[in-house]
Motif scaffolding. Sequence first.
Motif, PDB file in Angstrom:
ATOM      1  N   LEU A 331       0.763  -1.247  -0.345  1.00 60.50           N
ATOM      2  CA  LEU A 331       0.145  -0.340  -0.217  1.00 60.50           C
ATOM      3  C   LEU A 331       0.982   0.885   0.357  1.00 60.50           C
ATOM      4  CD1 LEU A 331      -3.084  -0.619   2.688  1.00 60.50           C
ATOM      5  CD2 LEU A 331      -2.328  -1.441   0.218  1.00 60.50           C
ATOM      6  N   SER A 332       0.199   2.367  -0.574  1.00 49.61           N
ATOM      7  CA  SER A 332       1.256   3.409  -0.802  1.00 49.61           C
ATOM      8  C   SER A 332       0.016   4.212  -0.779  1.00 49.61           C
ATOM      9  CB  SER A 332       1.888   3.671  -1.624  1.00 49.61           C
ATOM     10  OG  SER A 332       1.155   3.905  -3.305  1.00 49.61           O
ATOM     11  N   SER A 333       0.154   6.363  -0.131  1.00 46.54           N
ATOM     12  CA  SER A 333      -0.840   7.112  -0.201  1.00 46.54           C
ATOM     13  C   SER A 333      -1.646   6.714  -2.083  1.00 46.54           C
ATOM     14  CB  SER A 333      -0.213   8.541  -0.267  1.00 46.54           C
ATOM     15  OG  SER A 333       1.395   8.853  -1.379  1.00 46.54           O
ATOM     16  N   ASP A 334      -0.911   6.555  -2.587  1.00 46.76           N
ATOM     17  CA  ASP A 334      -1.736   6.821  -4.426  1.00 46.76           C
ATOM     18  C   ASP A 334      -1.856   5.077  -4.379  1.00 46.76           C
ATOM     19  OD1 ASP A 334       0.339   9.051  -4.985  1.00 46.76           O
ATOM     20  OD2 ASP A 334       1.744   7.750  -5.594  1.00 46.76           O
ATOM     21  N   LYS A 335      -1.974   4.290  -3.850  1.00 49.60           N
ATOM     22  CA  LYS A 335      -2.637   3.264  -3.859  1.00 49.60           C
ATOM     23  C   LYS A 335      -2.812   1.892  -2.424  1.00 49.60           C
ATOM     24  CE  LYS A 335       0.141   1.149  -7.969  1.00 49.60           C
ATOM     25  NZ  LYS A 335       0.656   0.782  -7.864  1.00 49.60           N
ATOM     26  N   PRO A 336      -4.003   2.770  -1.795  1.00 41.04           N
ATOM     27  CA  PRO A 336      -4.379   2.850  -0.969  1.00 41.04           C
ATOM     28  C   PRO A 336      -5.331   1.528  -0.466  1.00 41.04           C
ATOM     29  CG  PRO A 336      -5.805   4.437  -1.761  1.00 41.04           C
ATOM     30  CD  PRO A 336      -4.283   4.653  -2.725  1.00 41.04           C
ATOM     31  N   ALA A 337      -5.476   1.434   0.917  1.00 43.14           N
ATOM     32  CA  ALA A 337      -6.657  -0.102   0.799  1.00 43.14           C
ATOM     33  C   ALA A 337      -7.843   0.181   0.292  1.00 43.14           C
ATOM     34  CB  ALA A 337      -6.331  -0.544   2.277  1.00 43.14           C
ATOM     35  N   ILE A 338      -8.354  -0.741  -0.277  1.00 40.71           N
ATOM     36  CA  ILE A 338     -10.058  -0.293  -0.643  1.00 40.71           C
ATOM     37  C   ILE A 338     -10.309  -1.071  -0.113  1.00 40.71           C
ATOM     38  CG2 ILE A 338      -9.015   0.191  -3.137  1.00 40.71           C
ATOM     39  CD1 ILE A 338      -8.941  -2.335  -4.215  1.00 40.71           C
ATOM     40  N   TYR A 339     -10.013  -2.112   0.857  1.00 41.55           N
ATOM     41  CA  TYR A 339     -11.097  -3.561   1.612  1.00 41.55           C
ATOM     42  C   TYR A 339     -10.610  -2.976   2.727  1.00 41.55           C
ATOM     43  CZ  TYR A 339     -12.057  -5.643  -2.551  1.00 41.55           C
ATOM     44  OH  TYR A 339     -11.948  -6.237  -4.022  1.00 41.55           O
ATOM     45  N   ARG A 340     -11.596  -2.784   3.523  1.00 43.81           N
ATOM     46  CA  ARG A 340     -10.967  -3.334   5.172  1.00 43.81           C
ATOM     47  C   ARG A 340     -10.779  -4.266   6.438  1.00 43.81           C
ATOM     48  NH1 ARG A 340     -14.871  -5.547   8.115  1.00 43.81           N
ATOM     49  NH2 ARG A 340     -17.305  -6.145   7.244  1.00 43.81           N
ATOM     50  N   LYS A 341     -10.481  -3.752   6.525  1.00 43.69           N
ATOM     51  CA  LYS A 341      -9.997  -5.329   7.840  1.00 43.69           C
ATOM     52  C   LYS A 341     -11.169  -6.486   7.987  1.00 43.69           C
ATOM     53  CE  LYS A 341      -6.588  -7.724  10.482  1.00 43.69           C
ATOM     54  NZ  LYS A 341      -6.016  -7.045  12.615  1.00 43.69           N
ATOM     55  N   SER A 342     -10.708  -7.734   7.291  1.00 42.86           N
ATOM     56  CA  SER A 342     -12.121  -8.776   7.438  1.00 42.86           C
ATOM     57  C   SER A 342     -11.114 -10.454   8.853  1.00 42.86           C
ATOM     58  CB  SER A 342     -12.902  -9.059   6.699  1.00 42.86           C
ATOM     59  OG  SER A 342     -13.558  -8.778   7.132  1.00 42.86           O
ATOM     60  N   THR A 343     -13.076 -10.671   9.045  1.00 40.07           N
ATOM     61  CA  THR A 343     -12.145 -12.131   9.728  1.00 40.07           C
ATOM     62  C   THR A 343     -12.510 -13.390   8.700  1.00 40.07           C
ATOM     63  OG1 THR A 343     -13.808 -12.407  11.365  1.00 40.07           O
ATOM     64  CG2 THR A 343     -11.943 -10.700  11.806  1.00 40.07           C
ATOM     65  N   MET A 344     -12.044 -14.457   9.171  1.00 46.63           N
ATOM     66  CA  MET A 344     -12.744 -15.580   8.344  1.00 46.63           C
ATOM     67  C   MET A 344     -14.157 -16.332   9.532  1.00 46.63           C
ATOM     68  SD  MET A 344     -11.080 -17.104   5.750  1.00 46.63           S
ATOM     69  CE  MET A 344     -11.818 -18.397   5.040  1.00 46.63           C
ATOM     70  N   THR A 345     -13.921 -15.877  10.014  1.00 46.82           N
ATOM     71  CA  THR A 345     -15.121 -15.652  11.106  1.00 46.82           C
ATOM     72  C   THR A 345     -16.265 -15.348   9.990  1.00 46.82           C
ATOM     73  OG1 THR A 345     -14.610 -16.091  13.483  1.00 46.82           O
ATOM     74  CG2 THR A 345     -17.153 -15.582  13.177  1.00 46.82           C
ATOM     75  N   GLU A 346     -16.017 -14.010   9.942  1.00 46.06           N
ATOM     76  CA  GLU A 346     -17.193 -13.462   9.392  1.00 46.06           C
ATOM     77  C   GLU A 346     -17.710 -13.400   8.141  1.00 46.06           C
ATOM     78  OE1 GLU A 346     -17.720  -8.419   7.842  1.00 46.06           O
ATOM     79  OE2 GLU A 346     -16.188  -8.654   8.615  1.00 46.06           O
ATOM     80  N   PHE A 347     -16.390 -13.802   7.208  1.00 49.86           N
ATOM     81  CA  PHE A 347     -16.364 -14.553   5.974  1.00 49.86           C
ATOM     82  C   PHE A 347     -17.014 -15.816   6.097  1.00 49.86           C
ATOM     83  CE2 PHE A 347     -15.757 -17.376   1.864  1.00 49.86           C
ATOM     84  CZ  PHE A 347     -15.408 -16.496   1.539  1.00 49.86           C
ATOM     85  N   LEU A 348     -16.862 -16.346   6.407  1.00 48.66           N
ATOM     86  CA  LEU A 348     -17.962 -17.961   6.844  1.00 48.66           C
ATOM     87  C   LEU A 348     -19.120 -18.207   7.145  1.00 48.66           C
ATOM     88  CD1 LEU A 348     -15.391 -19.856   7.983  1.00 48.66           C
ATOM     89  CD2 LEU A 348     -16.632 -20.503   6.345  1.00 48.66           C
ATOM     90  N   GLU A 349     -19.578 -16.840   7.749  1.00 44.95           N
ATOM     91  CA  GLU A 349     -21.033 -16.720   8.625  1.00 44.95           C
ATOM     92  C   GLU A 349     -21.880 -16.099   6.857  1.00 44.95           C
ATOM     93  OE1 GLU A 349     -20.203 -13.708  11.912  1.00 44.95           O
ATOM     94  OE2 GLU A 349     -20.779 -15.106  13.253  1.00 44.95           O
TER      95      GLU A 349
END
Length: 369
Positions: A331-349
């Motif tokens: 990541l950089s100022s020109d290429k910031p994160a486009i996804y928030r932090k998440s968990t496998m638990t959230e994904f599986l739910e």
Amino acid sequence: MAATDQIAATPTYDLAKEFKEFEESKMGVKGLAESGITSIPNMFIHPPEVLSTLKKPTSHTKKAIPLIDLSNLNVPTKRQQLVEQIREATSSWGFFQVINHGVPLSVLNEIIDAIKAFHDQPHEVKAKLYNRDNDKQGVMYQSNYDLYRAKVATWHDSLTIWTAPEEKRGKEEDIPEICKKEMAAWESHSSKVAEILLELLSEGLGAEAERFKKLGFFDARLLVGHCYPYCPQPDLTVGLKPHTDSGFTVLLQNQVGGLQVKHCDEWVDVEPIPGALTINIGDIIQIISNDNYVSVEHRVLAKASKEPRISAVAFFNMNTNAGFEPLPEILSSDKPAIYRKSTMTEFLESFYSKGLDSKYFLKKVKIVN
């Protein structure tokens, strides 16, 4: 009768009742096919907007997913070239095939034969393993894992074996003897291929080679043996509906074909190549790569071939308690994160709250500016 005529003439019916009767029979679609039916049950008939995409265009440029030769893997001067080939393939296709990957042809042939042998058993034998409890894990035989969450069923049966983590791992005595040795060999060899390719993918992002391994991509491992039997009306259903996978997958298919990948709004056949393995990076790696790599829709067509389509799939993913987000080092100022932090638990739910879907979770965790 044309497919559209049959759909128009289909009377109102009790879908839940048909699902329940199919489930209680424990015979799977292979049992249906072997019963001598000449038309498929209503629960398998897909809507016109899906069926219309099954028709081949009258003429188009023949496309193929990238094919990558790994024979120069251990040649230091050639490694970077492989990294660039895989980076290009995953940034545009999300899928690619590999040859000269080090898995003996005998192992590949034996796992396909063993999965077919399992599914060829009388359904009374397979029924002993039939289970739809997602919390059970271990070893399961089932047809349409998302049967009650989906609006329509698809034409395939599956043998599923968890090999990690330990609490989900199938008991040795539960793994069918008819494919036990072959499944163990397939897991060992497919894991080595996954480790090599995940290193190359990591290097393609400019990260250290073992970055994906350290993130835990071998902590949850699943083997699946799919069978797509003869279908009397393949123009009315699909073997597996369009979806994206969560984790990294290594797939082996027999020569029947039917797998398709969506590329530039066109469905492209993944032609079977003897000895080749098909690789799919999945949604979680798309998030971690911050969209440098893409996870793409794929599906499997139903076929009127008397020879069933057989596939062996090895899934590699993070454990339930793992968290993930775009790698900070890319990541950089020109290429910031486009996804928030998440968990496998959230994904599986999210995953178990609905049927197979395409990029639903990616949209959910994407940062809206």
